[in-house]
Design a protein around this motif. Structure first.
Motif, PDB file in Angstrom:
ATOM      1  N   SER A  13      38.665  50.149  38.093  1.00 41.34           N
ATOM      2  CA  SER A  13      37.360  50.068  38.735  1.00 41.34           C
ATOM      3  C   SER A  13      36.507  48.976  38.103  1.00 41.34           C
ATOM      4  CB  SER A  13      36.645  51.416  38.644  1.00 41.34           C
ATOM      5  OG  SER A  13      35.334  51.344  39.148  1.00 41.34           O
ATOM      6  N   ASN A  38      44.376  36.291  41.463  1.00 48.68           N
ATOM      7  CA  ASN A  38      43.968  37.690  41.589  1.00 48.68           C
ATOM      8  C   ASN A  38      44.641  38.557  40.527  1.00 48.68           C
ATOM      9  OD1 ASN A  38      42.266  37.247  43.715  1.00 48.68           O
ATOM     10  ND2 ASN A  38      43.736  37.847  45.288  1.00 48.68           N
ATOM     11  N   GLN A  63      42.632  40.465  37.596  1.00 55.39           N
ATOM     12  CA  GLN A  63      42.475  41.897  37.848  1.00 55.39           C
ATOM     13  C   GLN A  63      43.530  42.733  37.137  1.00 55.39           C
ATOM     14  OE1 GLN A  63      43.286  43.922  41.770  1.00 55.39           O
ATOM     15  NE2 GLN A  63      41.053  44.071  41.795  1.00 55.39           N
ATOM     16  N   GLY A 120      37.023  45.684  39.595  1.00 52.74           N
ATOM     17  CA  GLY A 120      36.762  45.594  41.028  1.00 52.74           C
ATOM     18  C   GLY A 120      37.697  46.373  41.907  1.00 52.74           C
ATOM     19  N   GLY A 121      38.707  47.003  41.327  1.00 56.16           N
ATOM     20  CA  GLY A 121      39.645  47.780  42.131  1.00 56.16           C
ATOM     21  C   GLY A 121      39.129  49.180  42.423  1.00 56.16           C
ATOM     22  N   THR A 157      30.448  45.024  48.744  1.00 51.99           N
ATOM     23  CA  THR A 157      31.034  44.134  49.743  1.00 51.99           C
ATOM     24  C   THR A 157      30.242  42.834  49.805  1.00 51.99           C
ATOM     25  OG1 THR A 157      31.782  46.032  51.056  1.00 51.99           O
ATOM     26  CG2 THR A 157      31.662  43.904  52.175  1.00 51.99           C
ATOM     27  N   THR A 181      35.761  42.994  49.547  1.00 53.96           N
ATOM     28  CA  THR A 181      35.253  44.294  49.123  1.00 53.96           C
ATOM     29  C   THR A 181      35.888  44.690  47.798  1.00 53.96           C
ATOM     30  OG1 THR A 181      34.925  45.011  51.412  1.00 53.96           O
ATOM     31  CG2 THR A 181      35.019  46.727  49.722  1.00 53.96           C
ATOM     32  N   THR A 182      35.073  45.028  46.826  1.00 56.91           N
ATOM     33  CA  THR A 182      35.542  45.548  45.541  1.00 56.91           C
ATOM     34  C   THR A 182      34.806  46.853  45.265  1.00 56.91           C
ATOM     35  OG1 THR A 182      33.870  44.525  44.112  1.00 56.91           O
ATOM     36  CG2 THR A 182      35.736  43.141  44.760  1.00 56.91           C
ATOM     37  N   SER A 183      35.113  47.470  44.129  1.00 58.70           N
ATOM     38  CA  SER A 183      34.424  48.714  43.776  1.00 58.70           C
ATOM     39  C   SER A 183      32.949  48.471  43.472  1.00 58.70           C
ATOM     40  CB  SER A 183      35.088  49.353  42.559  1.00 58.70           C
ATOM     41  OG  SER A 183      35.011  48.496  41.440  1.00 58.70           O
TER      42      SER A 183
END
Length: 276
Positions: free
Chosen positions: A141, A60, A64, A144-145, A32, A27-29
């Motif tokens: 965001s 990761n 990220q 993906g956070g 899913t 799941t990311t911002s």
């Protein structure tokens, strides 16, 4: 270890099977994943669930957090500190952290570097902090956070001369509007959320240690006392007479929880006497 500490065999086996059979999504911002994965998907090397610090940690971080930190350095005002040695006059920092525990940094020196010759006011510090936090949330965001604003907090540090010594100003004395940010969502319908503004003596958990800007150790000592009471209760609930299990509980659970936070404090032997 669970069995040695008295966990019933069936409960331990249930926990073992649960970890082996769990299916996970990503799941990311941005949403899913429709596909899933399992710890035992590779039958030649079955796992025990998803672990922190596994082989995916490096990729990761590189995909990220590293881009987010570089964006902060390129677009945000840094905290500038005088260097403790003579090797360098000053150094800059935008953030410090460990994995997903991040602290954003900002000082008057940093703001002054962008506004030469101006007297920097507390309101300018507050506004610069709000801008940095908003940008961080946007950058995070994008990769993906999703920033959990309910877990975020900030301090605004300023001092007042009492006539005999410097003391930390209270939030009421600073008299500034709180920082509010609007989370980034796929539907762009999020409501603005206030970020917790803490007093300088309000210690919060940072990598397992409760630290406040003014150095107050009261909350940390209360937490350590709570660890002691919980451990004593756990010992009373161990039905086995196996002293080895109790020693393992002390060595691998209680002592680690007590020793870990101490590195962030300057506690004396007298301070720690109540949990001795």
């Amino acid at each position: 270890t669970c069995r040695q500490l008295g966990m019933p065999k069936e409960a331990q086996r249930f926990f073992f099977r649960l970890l082996r059979q769990m299916e996970f999504t990503v799941t990311t911002s941005h949403g899913t994943s429709t596909q899933t994965y399992t710890a035992s998907g590779n039958t030649s090397a079955p796992g025990q669930g998803v672990i922190q610090g596994g082989g995916a940690s490096g990729p990761n971080y590189a995909s990220q957090q590293h881009p987010v930190l570089k964006a902060l350095e390129n677009n945000c005002i840094p905290a500038i500190f005088p260097h403790a040695s003579r090797l360098r006059k000053r150094f800059s920092r935008w953030a410090t952290g460990f994995a997903d525990d991040m602290s954003l940094l900002l000082t008057k020196f940093g703001i002054a570097s962008r506004h030469q010759g101006q007297e920097i006011t507390p309101r300018q510090v507050r506004d610069s902090l709000a801008d940095t936090l908003t940008r961080y949330e946007t950058y995070f965001s994008t990769v993906g956070g999703a920033l959990n604003i309910k877990k975020c907090f900030y301090y605004l540090i300023d001092f007042k001369w009492s006539g005999t010594e410097w003391r930390y100003k209270t939030n009421a004395e600073l008299d500034l509007p709180p920082v509010v940010i609007t989370p980034t969502t796929l539907t762009n319908d999020a409501a603005p959320e206030p970020v917790a503004w803490l007093e300088a003596n309000d210690a919060q958990r940072t990598l397992g240690t409760y630290i406040s800007p003014d150095g107050s150790k009261t909350k940390q000592l209360d937490i350590l006392q709570g660890y002691l009471e919980s451990w004593k209760e756990a010992l009373r609930n161990i039905t086995t007479g196996n002293n080895t299990a109790k020693w393992l509980s002390f060595q691998n659970v209680f002592s680690k929880k007590v020793m870990f936070p101490l590195i962030g404090h300057s506690l004396t032997e007298q301070d720690l006497q109540p949990i001795h």
